[in-house]
Design a protein around this motif. Structure first.
Motif, PDB file in Angstrom:
ATOM      1  N   PHE A 262       0.887  -1.252  -0.586  1.00  0.00           N
ATOM      2  CA  PHE A 262      -0.010   0.340   0.397  1.00  0.00           C
ATOM      3  C   PHE A 262       0.799   0.839  -0.122  1.00  0.00           C
ATOM      4  CE2 PHE A 262      -3.174  -2.715   2.181  1.00  0.00           C
ATOM      5  CZ  PHE A 262      -4.190  -3.012   0.882  1.00  0.00           C
ATOM      6  N   VAL A 263       0.286   2.247  -0.895  1.00  0.00           N
ATOM      7  CA  VAL A 263       1.426   3.551  -0.957  1.00  0.00           C
ATOM      8  C   VAL A 263       0.633   4.255   0.122  1.00  0.00           C
ATOM      9  CG1 VAL A 263       1.624   5.383  -2.839  1.00  0.00           C
ATOM     10  CG2 VAL A 263       1.702   2.896  -3.600  1.00  0.00           C
ATOM     11  N   THR A 264       1.625   4.413   1.018  1.00  0.00           N
ATOM     12  CA  THR A 264       0.709   5.853   2.076  1.00  0.00           C
ATOM     13  C   THR A 264       1.311   7.490   1.735  1.00  0.00           C
ATOM     14  OG1 THR A 264       1.306   4.272   3.490  1.00  0.00           O
ATOM     15  CG2 THR A 264       1.006   6.152   4.472  1.00  0.00           C
ATOM     16  N   ILE A 265       2.637   7.661   1.011  1.00  0.00           N
ATOM     17  CA  ILE A 265       3.065   8.624   0.581  1.00  0.00           C
ATOM     18  C   ILE A 265       3.445   8.354  -0.545  1.00  0.00           C
ATOM     19  CG2 ILE A 265       4.567  10.365   0.870  1.00  0.00           C
ATOM     20  CD1 ILE A 265       4.594  10.234   4.022  1.00  0.00           C
ATOM     21  N   GLY A 266       2.810   9.234  -1.857  1.00  0.00           N
ATOM     22  CA  GLY A 266       3.186   9.144  -3.171  1.00  0.00           C
ATOM     23  C   GLY A 266       2.423   8.749  -4.318  1.00  0.00           C
ATOM     24  N   GLU A 267       1.134   8.589  -3.849  1.00  0.00           N
ATOM     25  CA  GLU A 267       0.456   8.002  -4.651  1.00  0.00           C
ATOM     26  C   GLU A 267       0.261   8.683  -5.918  1.00  0.00           C
ATOM     27  OE1 GLU A 267      -3.595   5.433  -6.031  1.00  0.00           O
ATOM     28  OE2 GLU A 267      -1.454   5.946  -4.542  1.00  0.00           O
ATOM     29  N   GLY A 268       0.489  10.362  -5.908  1.00  0.00           N
ATOM     30  CA  GLY A 268       0.463  10.606  -7.072  1.00  0.00           C
ATOM     31  C   GLY A 268       1.099  10.849  -7.837  1.00  0.00           C
ATOM     32  N   ARG A 269       2.762  10.266  -7.593  1.00  0.00           N
ATOM     33  CA  ARG A 269       3.216   9.555  -8.644  1.00  0.00           C
ATOM     34  C   ARG A 269       3.374   8.277  -8.745  1.00  0.00           C
ATOM     35  NH1 ARG A 269       7.190  10.591  -3.460  1.00  0.00           N
ATOM     36  NH2 ARG A 269       5.427  11.341  -2.476  1.00  0.00           N
ATOM     37  N   ARG A 270       2.378   7.450  -8.192  1.00  0.00           N
ATOM     38  CA  ARG A 270       2.609   5.988  -8.310  1.00  0.00           C
ATOM     39  C   ARG A 270       0.753   6.284 -10.081  1.00  0.00           C
ATOM     40  NH1 ARG A 270      -1.989   1.960  -8.589  1.00  0.00           N
ATOM     41  NH2 ARG A 270      -3.249   3.695  -6.921  1.00  0.00           N
ATOM     42  N   LEU A 271       0.029   6.554  -9.812  1.00  0.00           N
ATOM     43  CA  LEU A 271      -1.003   7.079 -10.162  1.00  0.00           C
ATOM     44  C   LEU A 271      -0.029   7.917 -11.648  1.00  0.00           C
ATOM     45  CD1 LEU A 271      -3.917   9.066  -8.223  1.00  0.00           C
ATOM     46  CD2 LEU A 271      -3.351   6.511  -9.441  1.00  0.00           C
ATOM     47  N   ALA A 272       0.748   8.667 -11.527  1.00  0.00           N
ATOM     48  CA  ALA A 272       1.636   9.115 -12.382  1.00  0.00           C
ATOM     49  C   ALA A 272       2.383   8.405 -13.249  1.00  0.00           C
ATOM     50  CB  ALA A 272       2.570   9.980 -12.481  1.00  0.00           C
ATOM     51  N   GLN A 273       2.971   7.060 -13.006  1.00  0.00           N
ATOM     52  CA  GLN A 273       3.205   5.653 -13.815  1.00  0.00           C
ATOM     53  C   GLN A 273       2.964   5.262 -14.460  1.00  0.00           C
ATOM     54  OE1 GLN A 273       6.559   6.854 -13.499  1.00  0.00           O
ATOM     55  NE2 GLN A 273       7.638   6.116 -12.875  1.00  0.00           N
ATOM     56  N   LEU A 274       1.057   4.506 -13.551  1.00  0.00           N
ATOM     57  CA  LEU A 274       0.515   4.551 -14.748  1.00  0.00           C
ATOM     58  C   LEU A 274      -0.274   4.598 -15.599  1.00  0.00           C
ATOM     59  CD1 LEU A 274      -2.066   2.927 -11.580  1.00  0.00           C
ATOM     60  CD2 LEU A 274      -0.803   2.097 -12.782  1.00  0.00           C
ATOM     61  N   LEU A 275      -0.159   6.172 -16.056  1.00  0.00           N
ATOM     62  CA  LEU A 275      -0.314   7.223 -17.005  1.00  0.00           C
ATOM     63  C   LEU A 275       0.898   7.149 -18.158  1.00  0.00           C
ATOM     64  CD1 LEU A 275      -2.010   9.201 -18.586  1.00  0.00           C
ATOM     65  CD2 LEU A 275      -1.078  11.206 -17.316  1.00  0.00           C
ATOM     66  N   ARG A 276       1.832   6.479 -17.167  1.00  0.00           N
ATOM     67  CA  ARG A 276       2.972   6.557 -18.418  1.00  0.00           C
ATOM     68  C   ARG A 276       3.195   5.476 -18.922  1.00  0.00           C
ATOM     69  NH1 ARG A 276       8.773   7.438 -16.438  1.00  0.00           N
ATOM     70  NH2 ARG A 276       9.781   7.395 -18.683  1.00  0.00           N
ATOM     71  N   VAL A 277       2.600   4.272 -18.347  1.00  0.00           N
ATOM     72  CA  VAL A 277       2.002   2.710 -18.594  1.00  0.00           C
ATOM     73  C   VAL A 277       1.069   3.202 -19.794  1.00  0.00           C
ATOM     74  CG1 VAL A 277       1.156   0.636 -17.928  1.00  0.00           C
ATOM     75  CG2 VAL A 277       2.502   1.631 -16.604  1.00  0.00           C
TER      76      VAL A 277
END
Length: 670
Positions: free
Chosen positions: A72-87
């Motif tokens: 679970f991502v506690t800090i950095g959810e925005g960066r996780r979503l950004a990487q999914l966008l790049r995928v």
């Protein structure tokens, strides 16, 4: 600490590389409102350009007591979503390793809240200057910076423009004495001296629109009639520069080289005037920005003529084609482009042929001229039919009258005057000189008696009085220097174009010009026949001409240097008498009112015309946007500013009774 792939649940504080598809959103994340698309886009652009600069903080997912292999991502959810966008964009694989820090000691919800609360955003001034530094020191253009930060090039240009504001004003902004909206207004120019000079000139009114106006007061807006007439392309091709406002809808910006623009306008308007003279045969044409009301020339008007057989046939054919086309497409919601173009062609042809029903005399064209002017909308306007004094036909020599003889022999007249006054000189000499003219003194005496007789008779004949007044007004309005009126009434005409820019081009202004031209066409050309013309009009037509002439003298202007409260009170009574409703002649638009008053006045108008709720919704808008929105809202209403409103007529009970009125009139007559 070096990162290594996950093989078993890592210990607290360990830095690990976790495949992107093994990361999940934490249900304990304090942020419940989703990230905006723009924020995710910015994260993705930043990561693509620079990588992930800050590790994500995660905790292992546990099913019972066993780890599932997910985190679970506690800090950095925005960066996780950004990487999914790049995928999704196929920039990276879904198994892309993400550098993370494992935290199993702290409460996930608390550290998520801490991450979003205990931080302070960079001051906008620092951000603006940092963007400027990227451009200046690293040579990045707006497009490249935009790509690296996930914003549009326009946003980057705005920040670069703000970063170029005077350091003095930037410091004032940092200290909180300037709002961002005001700083944006200063950024319309990159001249620090002008920015600081405008700041020093500011008084209590520091509205952004005031700042912009101060910084562009020597420029010409692209919406100005001169710019529209010449065209932006022609202006820039001639070497002119344009100042653009990146923070408002500047409608094309501001033209900086006013001298060049005026030169281009003069040249093009001159060419238009030459073309009119060559095409229509006038003796002269003059190009002017505005109508020269002090021209001092007599004006002639076209008279009705019959169309030639060829033109009649062409007009009938065009009208028939127009009617057929209208019938074919009367149910269509939207016309095809070719049909719309055909309608335009037919309308232009019909208008051209209809114009041939009015023509100037060839003699007047050969002696007269036309003014080629510039409308407020940038279109050319032509005013024809002006005769210069030097081009007037010479008047025929008047027959020698007794009065003319006296004027030519002043000595004899003086002798006769002495004889008349003294009563002497009667005798044999009178028989020899019985053909001598009457003296000036005697003529004055006799004509004074005649004038008194005319006054007595005219006062008893109201119908003839109307003829006399109408004749006097028309003689001075429609003829230049024709001293033929006997009634001492002089029309004082006030030029409204000097007080309201573009008023002549409004529907009301055109309606008045058409009405005046219609009368001018009917008025006889020879002023000596004007009395007969007025007298022979039917009563309704005579009163209509009288009303037109009187109306031309109406002056309801309220000028700051004039103090005439009683006259303005009479204006109100006249408005009530004619039931004036200005909604038929004036509408509140950005150009006519809303763009020329304060935001408070705009909100007051919307509140009064639409309602308080609508005004409240607009209260946070910028002035330009507020004025445009208000124009749309007020278009469907009959709202008018107080100065244009007509009070309701007084109740009938306030008027005198019939008997009282009769007595009053009787007393006045006596």
């Amino acid at each position: 600490m070096s990162a290594k792939p996950v093989e078993q649940p890592p210990e607290n504080g360990m830095q690990v590389l976790i495949p992107l598809n093994k990361l999940k959103k934490s249900p304990k994340n304090a942020r419940k409102t989703p990230h905006s698309d723009a924020a995710i886009e910015a994260y993705a652009a930043s990561i693509a350009a620079k990588g992930i600069l800050q590790n994500l903080v995660v905790e292992p997912e546990v099913d019972g007591e066993a780890a599932t292999g997910f985190y679970f991502v506690t800090i950095g959810e925005g960066r996780r979503l950004a990487q999914l966008l790049r995928v999704k964009r196929k920039e990276i694989k879904k198994t892309e390793p993400i550098r993370c820090i494992v935290d199993t000691a702290n409460d996930p919800h608390e550290i998520s809240l801490d991450e979003n609360v205990t931080r302070e955003n960079m001051h906008p001034a620092d951000q603006f200057e940092a963007f400027k530094k990227l451009a200046e020191e690293r040579g990045f253009g707006a497009e490249e910076i935009a790509a690296r930060f996930g914003v549009t090039p326009h946003v980057v240009r705005q920040r670069l423009r703000l970063g170029a504001v005077s350091p003095k004003l930037m410091q004032i902004y940092r200290e909180g004495d300037l709002a961002l909206e005001q700083l944006m207004a200063f950024a319309i120019t990159d001249d620090h001296a002008r920015q600081e000079g405008a700041y020093e000139r500011l008084s209590y009114n520091r509205d952004a629109s005031t700042i912009r106006r101060m910084l562009t007061e020597t420029h010409v807006a692209a919406t100005d009639r001169r710019a529209r007439f010449v065209g932006i392309e022609a202006y820039t091709e001639a070497g002119g520069s344009i100042l653009r406002d990146l923070f408002t809808e500047d409608r094309g910006g501001y033209l900086e080289d006013v001298a060049l623009l005026d030169l281009l306008v003069t040249a093009k308007l001159g060419r238009e005037a030459d073309a009119v003279r060559a095409a229509e045969g006038w003796k002269w044409t003059e190009a002017h920005l505005d109508f020269p009301h002090a021209h001092g020339m007599r004006r002639t008007y076209p008279h009705p003529v019959e169309l030639s057989a060829e033109d009649k046939s062409a007009l009938e054919a065009a009208q028939t084609a127009f009617d057929c086309l209208t019938e074919q497409h009367q149910t269509a919601d939207e016309l095809p482009d070719e049909v719309d173009a055909r309608f335009g062609e037919l309308e232009a042809e019909i208008e051209r042929l209809e114009a041939k029903r009015q023509a100037y005399d060839a003699d007047e064209v050969s002696r007269g001229g036309a003014f080629v002017l510039l409308n407020h909308d940038g279109a050319v306007r032509i005013e024809r039919g002006f005769i210069r004094l030097a081009d007037e036909k010479p008047q025929p020599e008047a027959e020698q009258t007794a009065e003319a003889s006296v004027a030519g022999d002043p000595e004899g007249a003086d002798d006769q005057a002495v004889q008349d006054e003294s009563g002497e000189g009667a005798g044999a000499d009178d028989e020899e000189e019985d053909d001598r003219p009457l003296s000036d003194v005697l003529v004055r005496d006799l004509t004074a008696h005649r004038t008194l007789g005319l006054r007595l008779n005219l006062s008893e004949q109201p119908e003839v009085a109307i003829v006399a007044v109408t004749h006097a007004l028309a003689a001075q309005i429609f003829y230049l220097g024709a001293d033929v009126h006997v009634v001492g009434i002089q029309p004082i005409k006030t030029d409204l174009a000097g007080h309201a820019d573009g008023i002549e081009d409004t529907p009301a202004g055109k309606a008045w010009a058409d009405r005046h031209a219609n009368w001018a066409r009917q008025i006889p050309r020879d002023v000596t026949t004007l009395w007969a013309f007025v007298a022979e009009l039917d009563p309704d037509s005579r009163m209509a001409l009288f009303a037109h002439c009187v109306a031309l003298t109406v002056n309801a202007l309220k000028l700051p240097w004039e103090r005439r409260p009683r006259a303005l009170a009479t204006v109100d009574r006249l408005a009530e008498a004619v039931s004036l409703d200005m909604t038929g002649y004036w509408r509140p638009t950005v150009r006519s009112y809303l763009g020329r008053v304060t935001k408070a006045r705009i909100l007051e108008a919307v509140c009064d015309g639409v309602g308080g709720e609508a005004a409240e919704r607009m209260s946070d808008m910028k002035k330009v946007d507020m004025a445009e929105a208000a124009e749309q809202l007020l278009a469907a209403t009959d709202w008018l500013p107080a100065v244009l409103r007509t009070a309701k007529p007084q109740e009938q009970s306030d008027a005198p009774t019939a008997g009282q009125g009769d007595d009053a009139y009787s007393e006045a007559a006596e």
